[in-house]
Every structure is written in structure tokens, then in C-alpha cells.
Design an enzyme around this catalytic site. Structure first.
Site, mmCIF file in Angstrom:
data_model
loop_
_atom_site.group_PDB
_atom_site.id
_atom_site.type_symbol
_atom_site.label_atom_id
_atom_site.label_comp_id
_atom_site.label_asym_id
_atom_site.label_seq_id
_atom_site.Cartn_x
_atom_site.Cartn_y
_atom_site.Cartn_z
ATOM 1 N N ILE A 474 0.882 -1.185 -0.084
ATOM 2 C CA ILE A 474 0.022 -0.045 -0.064
ATOM 3 C C ILE A 474 0.829 1.243 0.078
ATOM 4 O O ILE A 474 0.455 2.141 -0.786
ATOM 5 C CB ILE A 474 -1.037 0.034 1.214
ATOM 6 C CG1 ILE A 474 -1.860 -1.137 0.877
ATOM 7 C CG2 ILE A 474 -1.806 1.287 1.348
ATOM 8 C CD1 ILE A 474 -2.769 -1.522 2.486
ATOM 9 N N LYS A 506 12.930 -0.882 9.758
ATOM 10 C CA LYS A 506 14.098 -0.736 10.088
ATOM 11 C C LYS A 506 15.048 0.442 10.089
ATOM 12 O O LYS A 506 15.608 0.895 10.675
ATOM 13 C CB LYS A 506 15.048 -1.982 9.445
ATOM 14 C CG LYS A 506 14.543 -3.240 9.771
ATOM 15 C CD LYS A 506 15.235 -4.332 8.977
ATOM 16 C CE LYS A 506 14.754 -5.893 9.580
ATOM 17 N NZ LYS A 506 15.513 -6.893 8.831
ATOM 18 N N LYS A 572 -5.722 -0.541 10.797
ATOM 19 C CA LYS A 572 -7.037 -0.756 11.558
ATOM 20 C C LYS A 572 -6.615 -0.907 13.125
ATOM 21 O O LYS A 572 -7.505 -0.815 13.924
ATOM 22 C CB LYS A 572 -7.832 -1.643 11.201
ATOM 23 C CG LYS A 572 -8.246 -1.749 9.828
ATOM 24 C CD LYS A 572 -9.058 -2.825 9.356
ATOM 25 C CE LYS A 572 -7.873 -3.789 8.587
ATOM 26 N NZ LYS A 572 -7.043 -3.429 7.366
ATOM 27 N N LEU A 606 -13.618 3.071 -0.436
ATOM 28 C CA LEU A 606 -14.907 3.538 -0.436
ATOM 29 C C LEU A 606 -15.412 4.201 0.616
ATOM 30 O O LEU A 606 -14.852 4.345 1.923
ATOM 31 C CB LEU A 606 -15.924 2.117 -0.321
ATOM 32 C CG LEU A 606 -15.868 1.044 -1.379
ATOM 33 C CD1 LEU A 606 -16.598 -0.312 -0.931
ATOM 34 C CD2 LEU A 606 -16.177 1.669 -2.505
ATOM 35 N N GLY A 657 -2.159 -9.275 -3.999
ATOM 36 C CA GLY A 657 -1.809 -8.147 -2.928
ATOM 37 C C GLY A 657 -3.287 -7.771 -2.432
ATOM 38 O O GLY A 657 -3.204 -6.857 -1.758
ATOM 39 N N LYS A 675 -12.815 -3.952 11.561
ATOM 40 C CA LYS A 675 -13.379 -2.987 10.783
ATOM 41 C C LYS A 675 -14.812 -2.722 11.407
ATOM 42 O O LYS A 675 -15.288 -1.477 11.541
ATOM 43 C CB LYS A 675 -13.729 -3.364 9.409
ATOM 44 C CG LYS A 675 -12.402 -3.445 8.426
ATOM 45 C CD LYS A 675 -12.655 -4.054 7.048
ATOM 46 C CE LYS A 675 -11.158 -4.279 6.350
ATOM 47 N NZ LYS A 675 -11.377 -4.603 5.078
ATOM 48 N N GLY A 790 -6.772 -4.640 -2.616
ATOM 49 C CA GLY A 790 -5.857 -4.184 -3.511
ATOM 50 C C GLY A 790 -4.995 -2.927 -3.059
ATOM 51 O O GLY A 790 -5.481 -2.168 -2.513
#
Length: 813
Positions: A474, A506, A572, A606, A657, A675, A790
Site C-alpha cells: 500500500i 528498520k 486498523k 469506499l 496483493g 473494521k 488491493g
């Protein structure tokens, strides 16, 4: 008399023979009606003042220094003039240098250097420069001391216009139009004693001679293109102003901007003579014209023309109940300060008259405090005045513009820009003309404040200092999207997105243009140092984007928010971790105004959290929330067939992914449960992760195991899911992993068979879907649906939050 134009050139423009030749090309074709006012060669005036101090100390070194100064003029004269003209100019200069040496010997005998004698000596720099320039151009030479008469006053030299006009008429004689070169800075007192016009004297000379010649315009040639909207050293995006009124220029100059000094402009203001500021070295640039303002600003005129700051300021406050309604308090306060020559920069008084607050130079803070305490010693003893407080280390930031009086909301934008940049305002002042707004702030925030207000009024881009934590799938996708869109956003929406820090688990790289390619060679990661670098003092806004899945990073959010750093994340952990940590995050955000944005924590790209907040904030009652919120499992169940086992699909989902870093988070329902916790907390419910009832799709499968081991552990699950799918297909149903937040009770996550007519049955690919059943959306729920997994999609959701933040900060996105 001819229609004159007065040009003034400063020392930087006259540093050497080459630059003087350039000046000559700018003026020599202008011909009749041209007057050129010149300063001394760069550094010469200060050098002559230094000679006076050296002679007064009986330091014989002044003799060699004087010869060095004369030799510099001799070299320039030899380079510019013919033999005959050089000999003539140098004869006059050397004779005047002999006179200067006589004065310096007198100072050496006296052992002191009175200001009057210092000024006589220092003024010779202009004389010598003007002689050489006049000889080079072949123009008339005017020693301003023969024409310009000034009187001393508390406000500085005051021009005797009648005497000066008569002297100029006598000097011009019958030649009313021949161009001339005039000495700047110098003048004479009524009794004939040479003197100077003090600070900014050469600019003052230009305005004075513009008035004496009744000039069409005055052009002041400098080393900048004109007047800028802010100090370019602190606001690189500062823009050149085409024009400004005399009043705007005076206000900006008073508050420290490098504009023509207000006293300098006065002769031109009184006679309505436009003043141009132009660049000697870029004459093709139009420059800025300072002129009389129109009666009403044009409708499209910017509300604010410029911003400026004064640093090293102290804030002094006098307060007490005994001051209310008592006449003469302010008079005594300012009279006491005037007696000890304390300059007051800003005055702010509450309408209750309970206190008077002033800003003064920091260097005078203790003198001012002691003076006021003495002035009000009786009132302090009686308790009518509670005391005098001093706040050191302050600065003044000011906005200036004639059109401010005609536009509503200017003050609101000004102060909201400061607030959004985390700048605390200690005092406020605004003149009745509404031409300026002034705020006293902490000096450490000075540059950030200046850039914030400058950007808010669209005079420059809204700049965000960005740090990205977690350059995984991401994070990499986000960095690529930022790089691809940065130029377009800067051009179209005036948003300057600067990625200045990147950190992995790191390493970290801290640079004004941080690059992922440099990360492996970066320093060991240290999140405190990372945050301090992102919170740059020279940039108004800072944001850290956490693309990791780390609890340790989430632990830093409250601290970052308290520093005034905005936080954006798809992680999250913060929203579903301990309630104490979540409460700390919310409280830090409320306390500082720094934003926490986590839209991507639930639905990737979304608008799920945004929709929920809109429902709640508009007073709707949310009765139930249901949804498929695992893009990974949505794709797997959409793709699942009798020929493709569930375990095989997990390997493909990982390759694409779609999964969490540990796919077991998806299979166990823990990612989905997080979520639901995030959404429940947005609904005001104190739900913990352990409160969610979750159906684990792979009970017994290890967490943190290698992918091959996890796929092997799913083989027993393959057969069970195949049976469930065949049974559902026989009933014209499909399998969906569904989460529910009921109006009462705890959230649940479970595998359900849904009829083909159900909204959740029509999902494709990685689609997420969520249905809000509310008091308003009762007969039919409000449904939000779209791709939910994704790296590109999730990064797009994070990018969306970043643009929402930019819009909140004033950018037109």
C-alpha cells in the site's frame, strides 16, 4: 520645466565599474528630463562611518583605510572615464578626501566622534560616486547639499520645501531639461552645515527630488524584481505584486517588509507621484508600481496583498480591576514608555478596559517592564493594578490589503489558517481602516504562520510536509500515486505535497525530497526523530501517513496529534485496539485541531466512514449496519468453484496483493472484526475487539506461518467449503462472509448463504458492500458498494483522505 523622471540606484547596483556600465545603459538613452540619484558604492558609507570611530579611538589605521577607499574610486574612474574626465573627477575627489582627512584628524584629537561630524564624513561616499557616474554619462552633476535644505525634528529630517525649491530653481537656471546625476543621502541644514537624511536616505532623496522636479514618476532600482507578497527567504512561493497603494506599502513596510520606507514615500504620496520598484539586473521585468489607490478596489482585486512578520518581540500586559473606566491609564502607560524611548509595535486593549496589551522589541522588554512598574507603583500597592506580565520570544504576523475592508470573512480565513497550522495567537489588533490584521504569536511558529496565511489566501500553494510509514504494497502504491499527481495538483489546486520522510520497520530517510530508493541506506528508524523532521518549522502543515499494520506505530498517533501533526491511515490497529488508546487519539485531535483520518481502515477506497458520519451528524438514527467488508474473502468466494479449492485461491489472493500481511488475519475474521469495531466506535459505542463474535474460517490454522504452511493447513477447509457451496447453489444461494452491527448487542462476523436476489449476492471481484438501515433509510437500506481490496485501491482511499485534509486546510480541491 520638462516632465522629469527620477531614477535612484543603490550601492548594490554601483558595486564596481561593470555594474555602473550596466546602469548607464539603463538611463543614458532617456535624455532630457532624467535625473539619477545615486548612493555610495556598496559598503563605502559604512566604511566611512567606521573611519570616524577608528580616528576617535586614536587608531592611526584610519589613514590607510581612507586611502583604500579613495583608491577604489580611482580604479573605477580609470575603468569608466576618458583620461581628461578621469583627471577632473579625481582632482575633486582627492581634494575632498583631504578635507575628510582633516576632519578625521580633528576627531583623533577630540577622542570622540560627534554625530554631526560623522555625517559630514559619511556623506562623501555619495559625492564621490555621483561625480564618477555624472562624468561617465557626460551629464550635469548636482551636489544635493547645494539645493536640499532640511531641519531636524523628532521624526527625522524635515524638508524645507520653499528653500529647496528656490535653490533648485537657481541651480537649473535656463537649462530646464538637461539630465543630471544627484547625490543621494546628503543635504544641508539651514545654516549650511552638511548633514544626511539618515536611514533609507537615498530612497528619501529620490522621492524628495521627484517632488522638487514635479516628476512624472520615481523609479527605484534594486536587486529584486519588485515588491513580493512575502519574504521569499521564508516563503519561496511569494509572488511579485504588479501594483499596490501607498497605504498598503506603508503598512507592509511598518511591519518589516522590504518595501520603501513610509517616511521615504511621503513626498511622492503628497504629490501623487507613482513609485516604481524595479530590478537593475532584470530590467525587462515590469516591477511593482506604488500609487494612489482607487476609491473602491476592483471586484477581482485580492483581499490581501501581502504578509510580513516582525521577530524578536515581547508581549507586555498591564491589567487590573482598578483600570476599568479610569481615564488616563493609556496616556500614562504610553507616556512612560515614550520617556525611555521604548517603541510600541502593536496595541491591543480589551473592550472591558481591564487590560492593555502591547508588543515591543524584545531587547526593550525589561526596560519597559521596570518603567511601567514604576509608573503604576501606587496602583499596584493599592491592588488596582494586579501587575505587569511579560512574554518573551514572540513575533508579529500581519496581513495587509486595501480590499480587506470590502470583503467579509478575511479575519476568519486569517485566524483559521493559523489555527489549522497549530499556531497559537496571543494577541490581536486591527486598525479601524481594516487595512491590516495583526496577530502576536510565538516566534518559533513565525515561518510556519507566514506560510500558512500566505497559502490560505491563494498567494501560494498549500504545502504539506508528508511522512510515510510502512512502504509495503500500500505504501509503495501511495508513493507512486503521489509522485504521479503532484505536479497536476500543484498546478490545478495549488496543493504542494512534499514527501519528506519515509520509514520502514528498520530504516528511515529524512530529506526534503525523500525517495524510496534511498531507504535501505537510511538511518535506523526512530519515530520521534521522524516526527520532528516531518513537523518542519518552515512548512505550515504536517501529516504522517501510516501504511503499516503495526500496533507500535499506532501507539504514536496521540503523540503526533499533540504535536499538531495530522494522521492518515489504513491501519486498523488504532481504531480497533484498546479503548484507552482510541480515546487518547480522539482527545489529542480535539485539543490541537490536528485531524485523524482513517477512511481506508474499513472500505479501502469506499466512503463508508464518511457516509456513516454524515448520517449521524445530520441526526439520523442508525439501526443496523451489515456488510461484506473483507475484499480478500469477497474475491475468494466470488472466484470459488468446485475445480478451484479455497486454499489455492488464498495463494492467488496473496500474489495479487489482496490479503493482509498475515493472511490468517483475513481467514480468522480478525481483520473483518477490526473494521466492525472501527465502525461501532464511530457510532459512539465502546466496543472492544474481543466483544465481536467471529466465525473463524480456518480454525486451528497457525498465525504468522509461511504461506505454504498455511495453504497446507487449509486442505480440510477446502472440503467443508465445497459442501457448503454446493448446498447453497442447490438453493439458488451464494456464500458470503457477512458482518453485522445490530442496534443492540455485539457485532458478529459469520459465513452466510444468501439468496441471489440479496444485494450482497451480486458482488464481483474484490467488492465490498455495506448497508445502513436507519430511521430515514427504513424501507430500503443505504448501500455503498465497490472494490475493497488491493494496494492501488487502498492507496487511493488514503490519497482521498489526504486531499480531504488539503481541502480542510483551504486548498480548492
Amino acid at each position: 520645466m520638462a516632465q522629469w523622471v527620477v531614477h535612484k540606484f543603490g550601492g548594490t547596483s554601483l558595486a564596481d565599474a561593470e555594474r555602473i556600465r550596466h546602469v548607464m545603459t539603463l538611463v543614458q538613452e532617456r535624455g532630457a528630463g532624467t535625473a539619477v540619484v545615486v548612493s555610495a558604492f556598496a559598503g563605502v558609507t559604512n566604511a566611512l562611518f567606521a573611519l570616524c570611530a577608528r580616528a576617535a579611538r586614536r587608531d592611526e589605521g584610519w589613514r590607510a583605510d581612507l586611502q583604500t577607499i579613495v583608491q577604489r574610486h580611482r580604479e573605477v574612474a580609470h575603468a569608466l572615464l576618458s583620461t581628461e574626465r578621469c583627471a577632473s573627477a579625481m582632482q575633486a575627489i582627492e581634494q575632498e578626501a583631504t578635507d575628510v582627512a582633516d576632519l578625521l584628524r580633528a576627531l583623533q584629537v577630540l577622542g570622540s566622534h560627534p554625530e554631526a561630524l560623522d555625517e559630514v564624513v559619511a556623506g562623501h561616499g555619495e559625492l564621490w560616486c555621483a561625480r564618477i557616474v555624472a562624468a561617465a554619462l557626460g551629464w550635469r552633476f548636482l551636489d544635493a547639499r547645494k539645493v536640499l535644505i532640511v531641519r531636524t525634528s523628532e521624526l527625522g529630517p524635515a524638508v524645507d520645501w520653499q528653500a529647496s525649491n528656490q535653490n533648485l530653481e537657481g541651480w537649473l537656471g535656463d537649462d530646464r531639461a538637461s539630465p543630471c546625476v544627484i547625490t543621494g543621502y546628503v543635504a544641508s541644514l539651514p545654516e549650511g552645515t552638511p548633514t544626511t537624511l539618515k536611514r533609507n536616505g537615498s530612497d528619501f532623496s529620490a522621492a524628495i527630488f521627484g517632488a522638487l522636479f514635479d516628476a512624472r514618476e520615481v523609479v527605484i532600482w534594486t536587486d529584486v524584481d519588485g515588491v513580493l507578497s512575502a519574504d521569499p527567504r521564508r516563503v519561496p512561493e511569494a509572488v511579485l505584486l504588479d501594483e499596490m497603494s501607498y497605504q498598503e506599502a506603508m503598512e507592509l513596510a511598518y511591519f518589516g517588509a522590504k518595501v520603501v520606507h513610509p517616511r521615504t514615500m511621503q513626498p511622492a504620496v503628497e504629490r501623487n507621484i507613482p513609485i516604481w520598484i524595479k530590478n537593475t539586473f532584470r530590467p525587462e521585468v515590469k516591477g511593482t508600481v506604488i500609487h494612489r489607490a482607487s476609491v473602491a478596489p476592483a471586484p477581482n482585486a485580492p483581499a490581501v496583498k501581502g504578509f510580513t512578520t516582525i521577530d524578536e518581540v515581547a508581549l507586555l500586559n498591564l491589567e487590573g480591576t482598578g483600570m476599568v473606566g479610569v481615564p488616563g491609564i493609556a496616556e500614562r502607560l504610553f507616556g512612560a514608555l515614550r520617556a525611555v524611548n521604548v517603541s510600541v509595535i502593536v496595541i491591543s486593549q480589551a473592550s472591558s478596559e481591564h487590560s492593555i496589551c502591547i508588543a515591543i522589541p524584545d531587547a526593550q522588554a525589561e526596560l519597559a517592564r521596570e518603567t511601567i512598574e514604576r509608573a503604576f507603583v501606587a496602583e499596584r500597592a493599592q491592588g488596582h493594578v494586579s501587575g505587569v506580565s511579560v512574554q518573551r520570544g514572540c513575533a508579529v504576523v500581519a496581513a495587509v490589503g486595501d480590499a480587506m475592508a470590502e470583503r467579509a470573512g478575511v479575519s476568519g480565513r486569517f485566524f483559521s489558517a493559523l489555527g489549522d497550522a497549530g499556531v497559537n495567537v496571543r494577541a490581536v489588533a486591527q486598525g479601524s481602516s481594516e487595512r491590516n490584521i495583526t496577530a502576536v504569536i510565538d516566534q518559533k511558529d513565525s515561518t510556519r504562520a507566514l506560510r500558512a496565511v500566505h497559502a490560505r489566501f491563494m498567494l501560494s500553494d498549500t504545502a504539506l510536509s508528508i511522512g510515510v510509514v510502512g512502504p509495503g504494497l500500500i505504501g509503495k502504491a501511495l508513493l507512486a500515486q503521489l509522485a504521479a499527481q503532484r505536479a497536476e495538483l500543484k498546478k490545478r489546486a495549488h496543493v504542494d505535497l512534499r514527501v519528506r520522510a519515509i520509514a520502514s520497520s528498520k530504516h528511515m530517510v529524512l530529506a526534503d525530497d525523500a525517495r524510496l530508493a534511498d531507504l535501505e541506506r537510511g538511518a535506523p528508524v526512530e519515530l520521534d526523530a521522524f516526527a520532528r523532521f516531518v513537523r518542519a518549522e518552515h512548512l505550515p502543515h504536517a501529516v504522517i501517513i501510516d501504511c503499516s499494520a503495526s500496533d507500535a506505530v499506532a501507539d504514536q498517533y496521540a503523540s503526533w496529534l499533540r504535536m499538531g501533526i495530522h494522521v492518515i491511515t489504513p491501519n486498523k490497529r488504532a481504531g480497533s485496539g484498546s479503548i484507552a488508546r482510541w480515546d487518547a487519539i480522539r482527545e489529542a485531535s480535539r485539543a490541537t485541531g490536528a485531524r485523524y483520518l482513517g477512511e481506508a481502515t474499513v472500505g479501502a477506497g469506499l466512503p463508508i466512514i464518511t457516509t456513516l458520519k454524515d448520517l449521524l451528524h445530520t441526526g439520523d438514527r442508525v439501526r443496523a449496519v451489515e456488510g461484506v467488508l473483507s475484499g480478500t474473502l469477497s474475491w475468494m468466494f466470488n472466484t470459488l468453484t468446485s475445480d478451484t479449492p479455497f486454499s489455492t485461491l488464498l495463494r492467488e489472493a496473496r500474489r495479487l496483493g489482496y490479503t493482509e500481511p498475515d493472511p490468517r488475519e483475513d481467514l480468522s475474521g480478525q481483520d473483518f472484526a477490526r473494521k466492525l469495531v472501527v465502525l461501532a466506535r464511530e457510532m459512539g459505542r465502546a466496543v472492544r475487539l474481543e466483544d465481536v463474535v467471529v466465525e473463524d474460517l480456518a480454525p486451528g490454522a497457525p498465525f504468522g506461518a509461511p504461506l505454504d504452511e498455511l495453504v497446507l493447513a487449509l486442505r480440510p477447509v477446502d472440503a467443508r467449503l465445497r459442501e457448503l457451496q454446493e448446498a447453497a447453489r442447490a438453493k439458488r444461494e451464494v456464500l458470503r462472509y457477512v458482518g453485522v452491527i445490530p442496534e443492540e448487542g455485539m457485532p458478529t462476523v459469520a459465513l452466510r448463504a444468501l439468496p441471489l436476489a440479496h444485494p450482497f449476492a451480486r458482488l464481483q471481484g474484490t467488492d465490498n458492500v455495506i448497508a445502513f438501515s436507519t430511521a430515514r433509510y427504513d424501507a430500503q437500506p443505504l448501500v455503498v458498494q465497490g472494490p475493497g481490496a488491493g494496494p492501488e485501491v487502498t492507496a487511493g482511499g488514503v490519497f482521498g483522505d489526504l486531499l480531504r485534509l488539503a481541502a480542510h486546510l483551504g486548498a480548492p480541491v
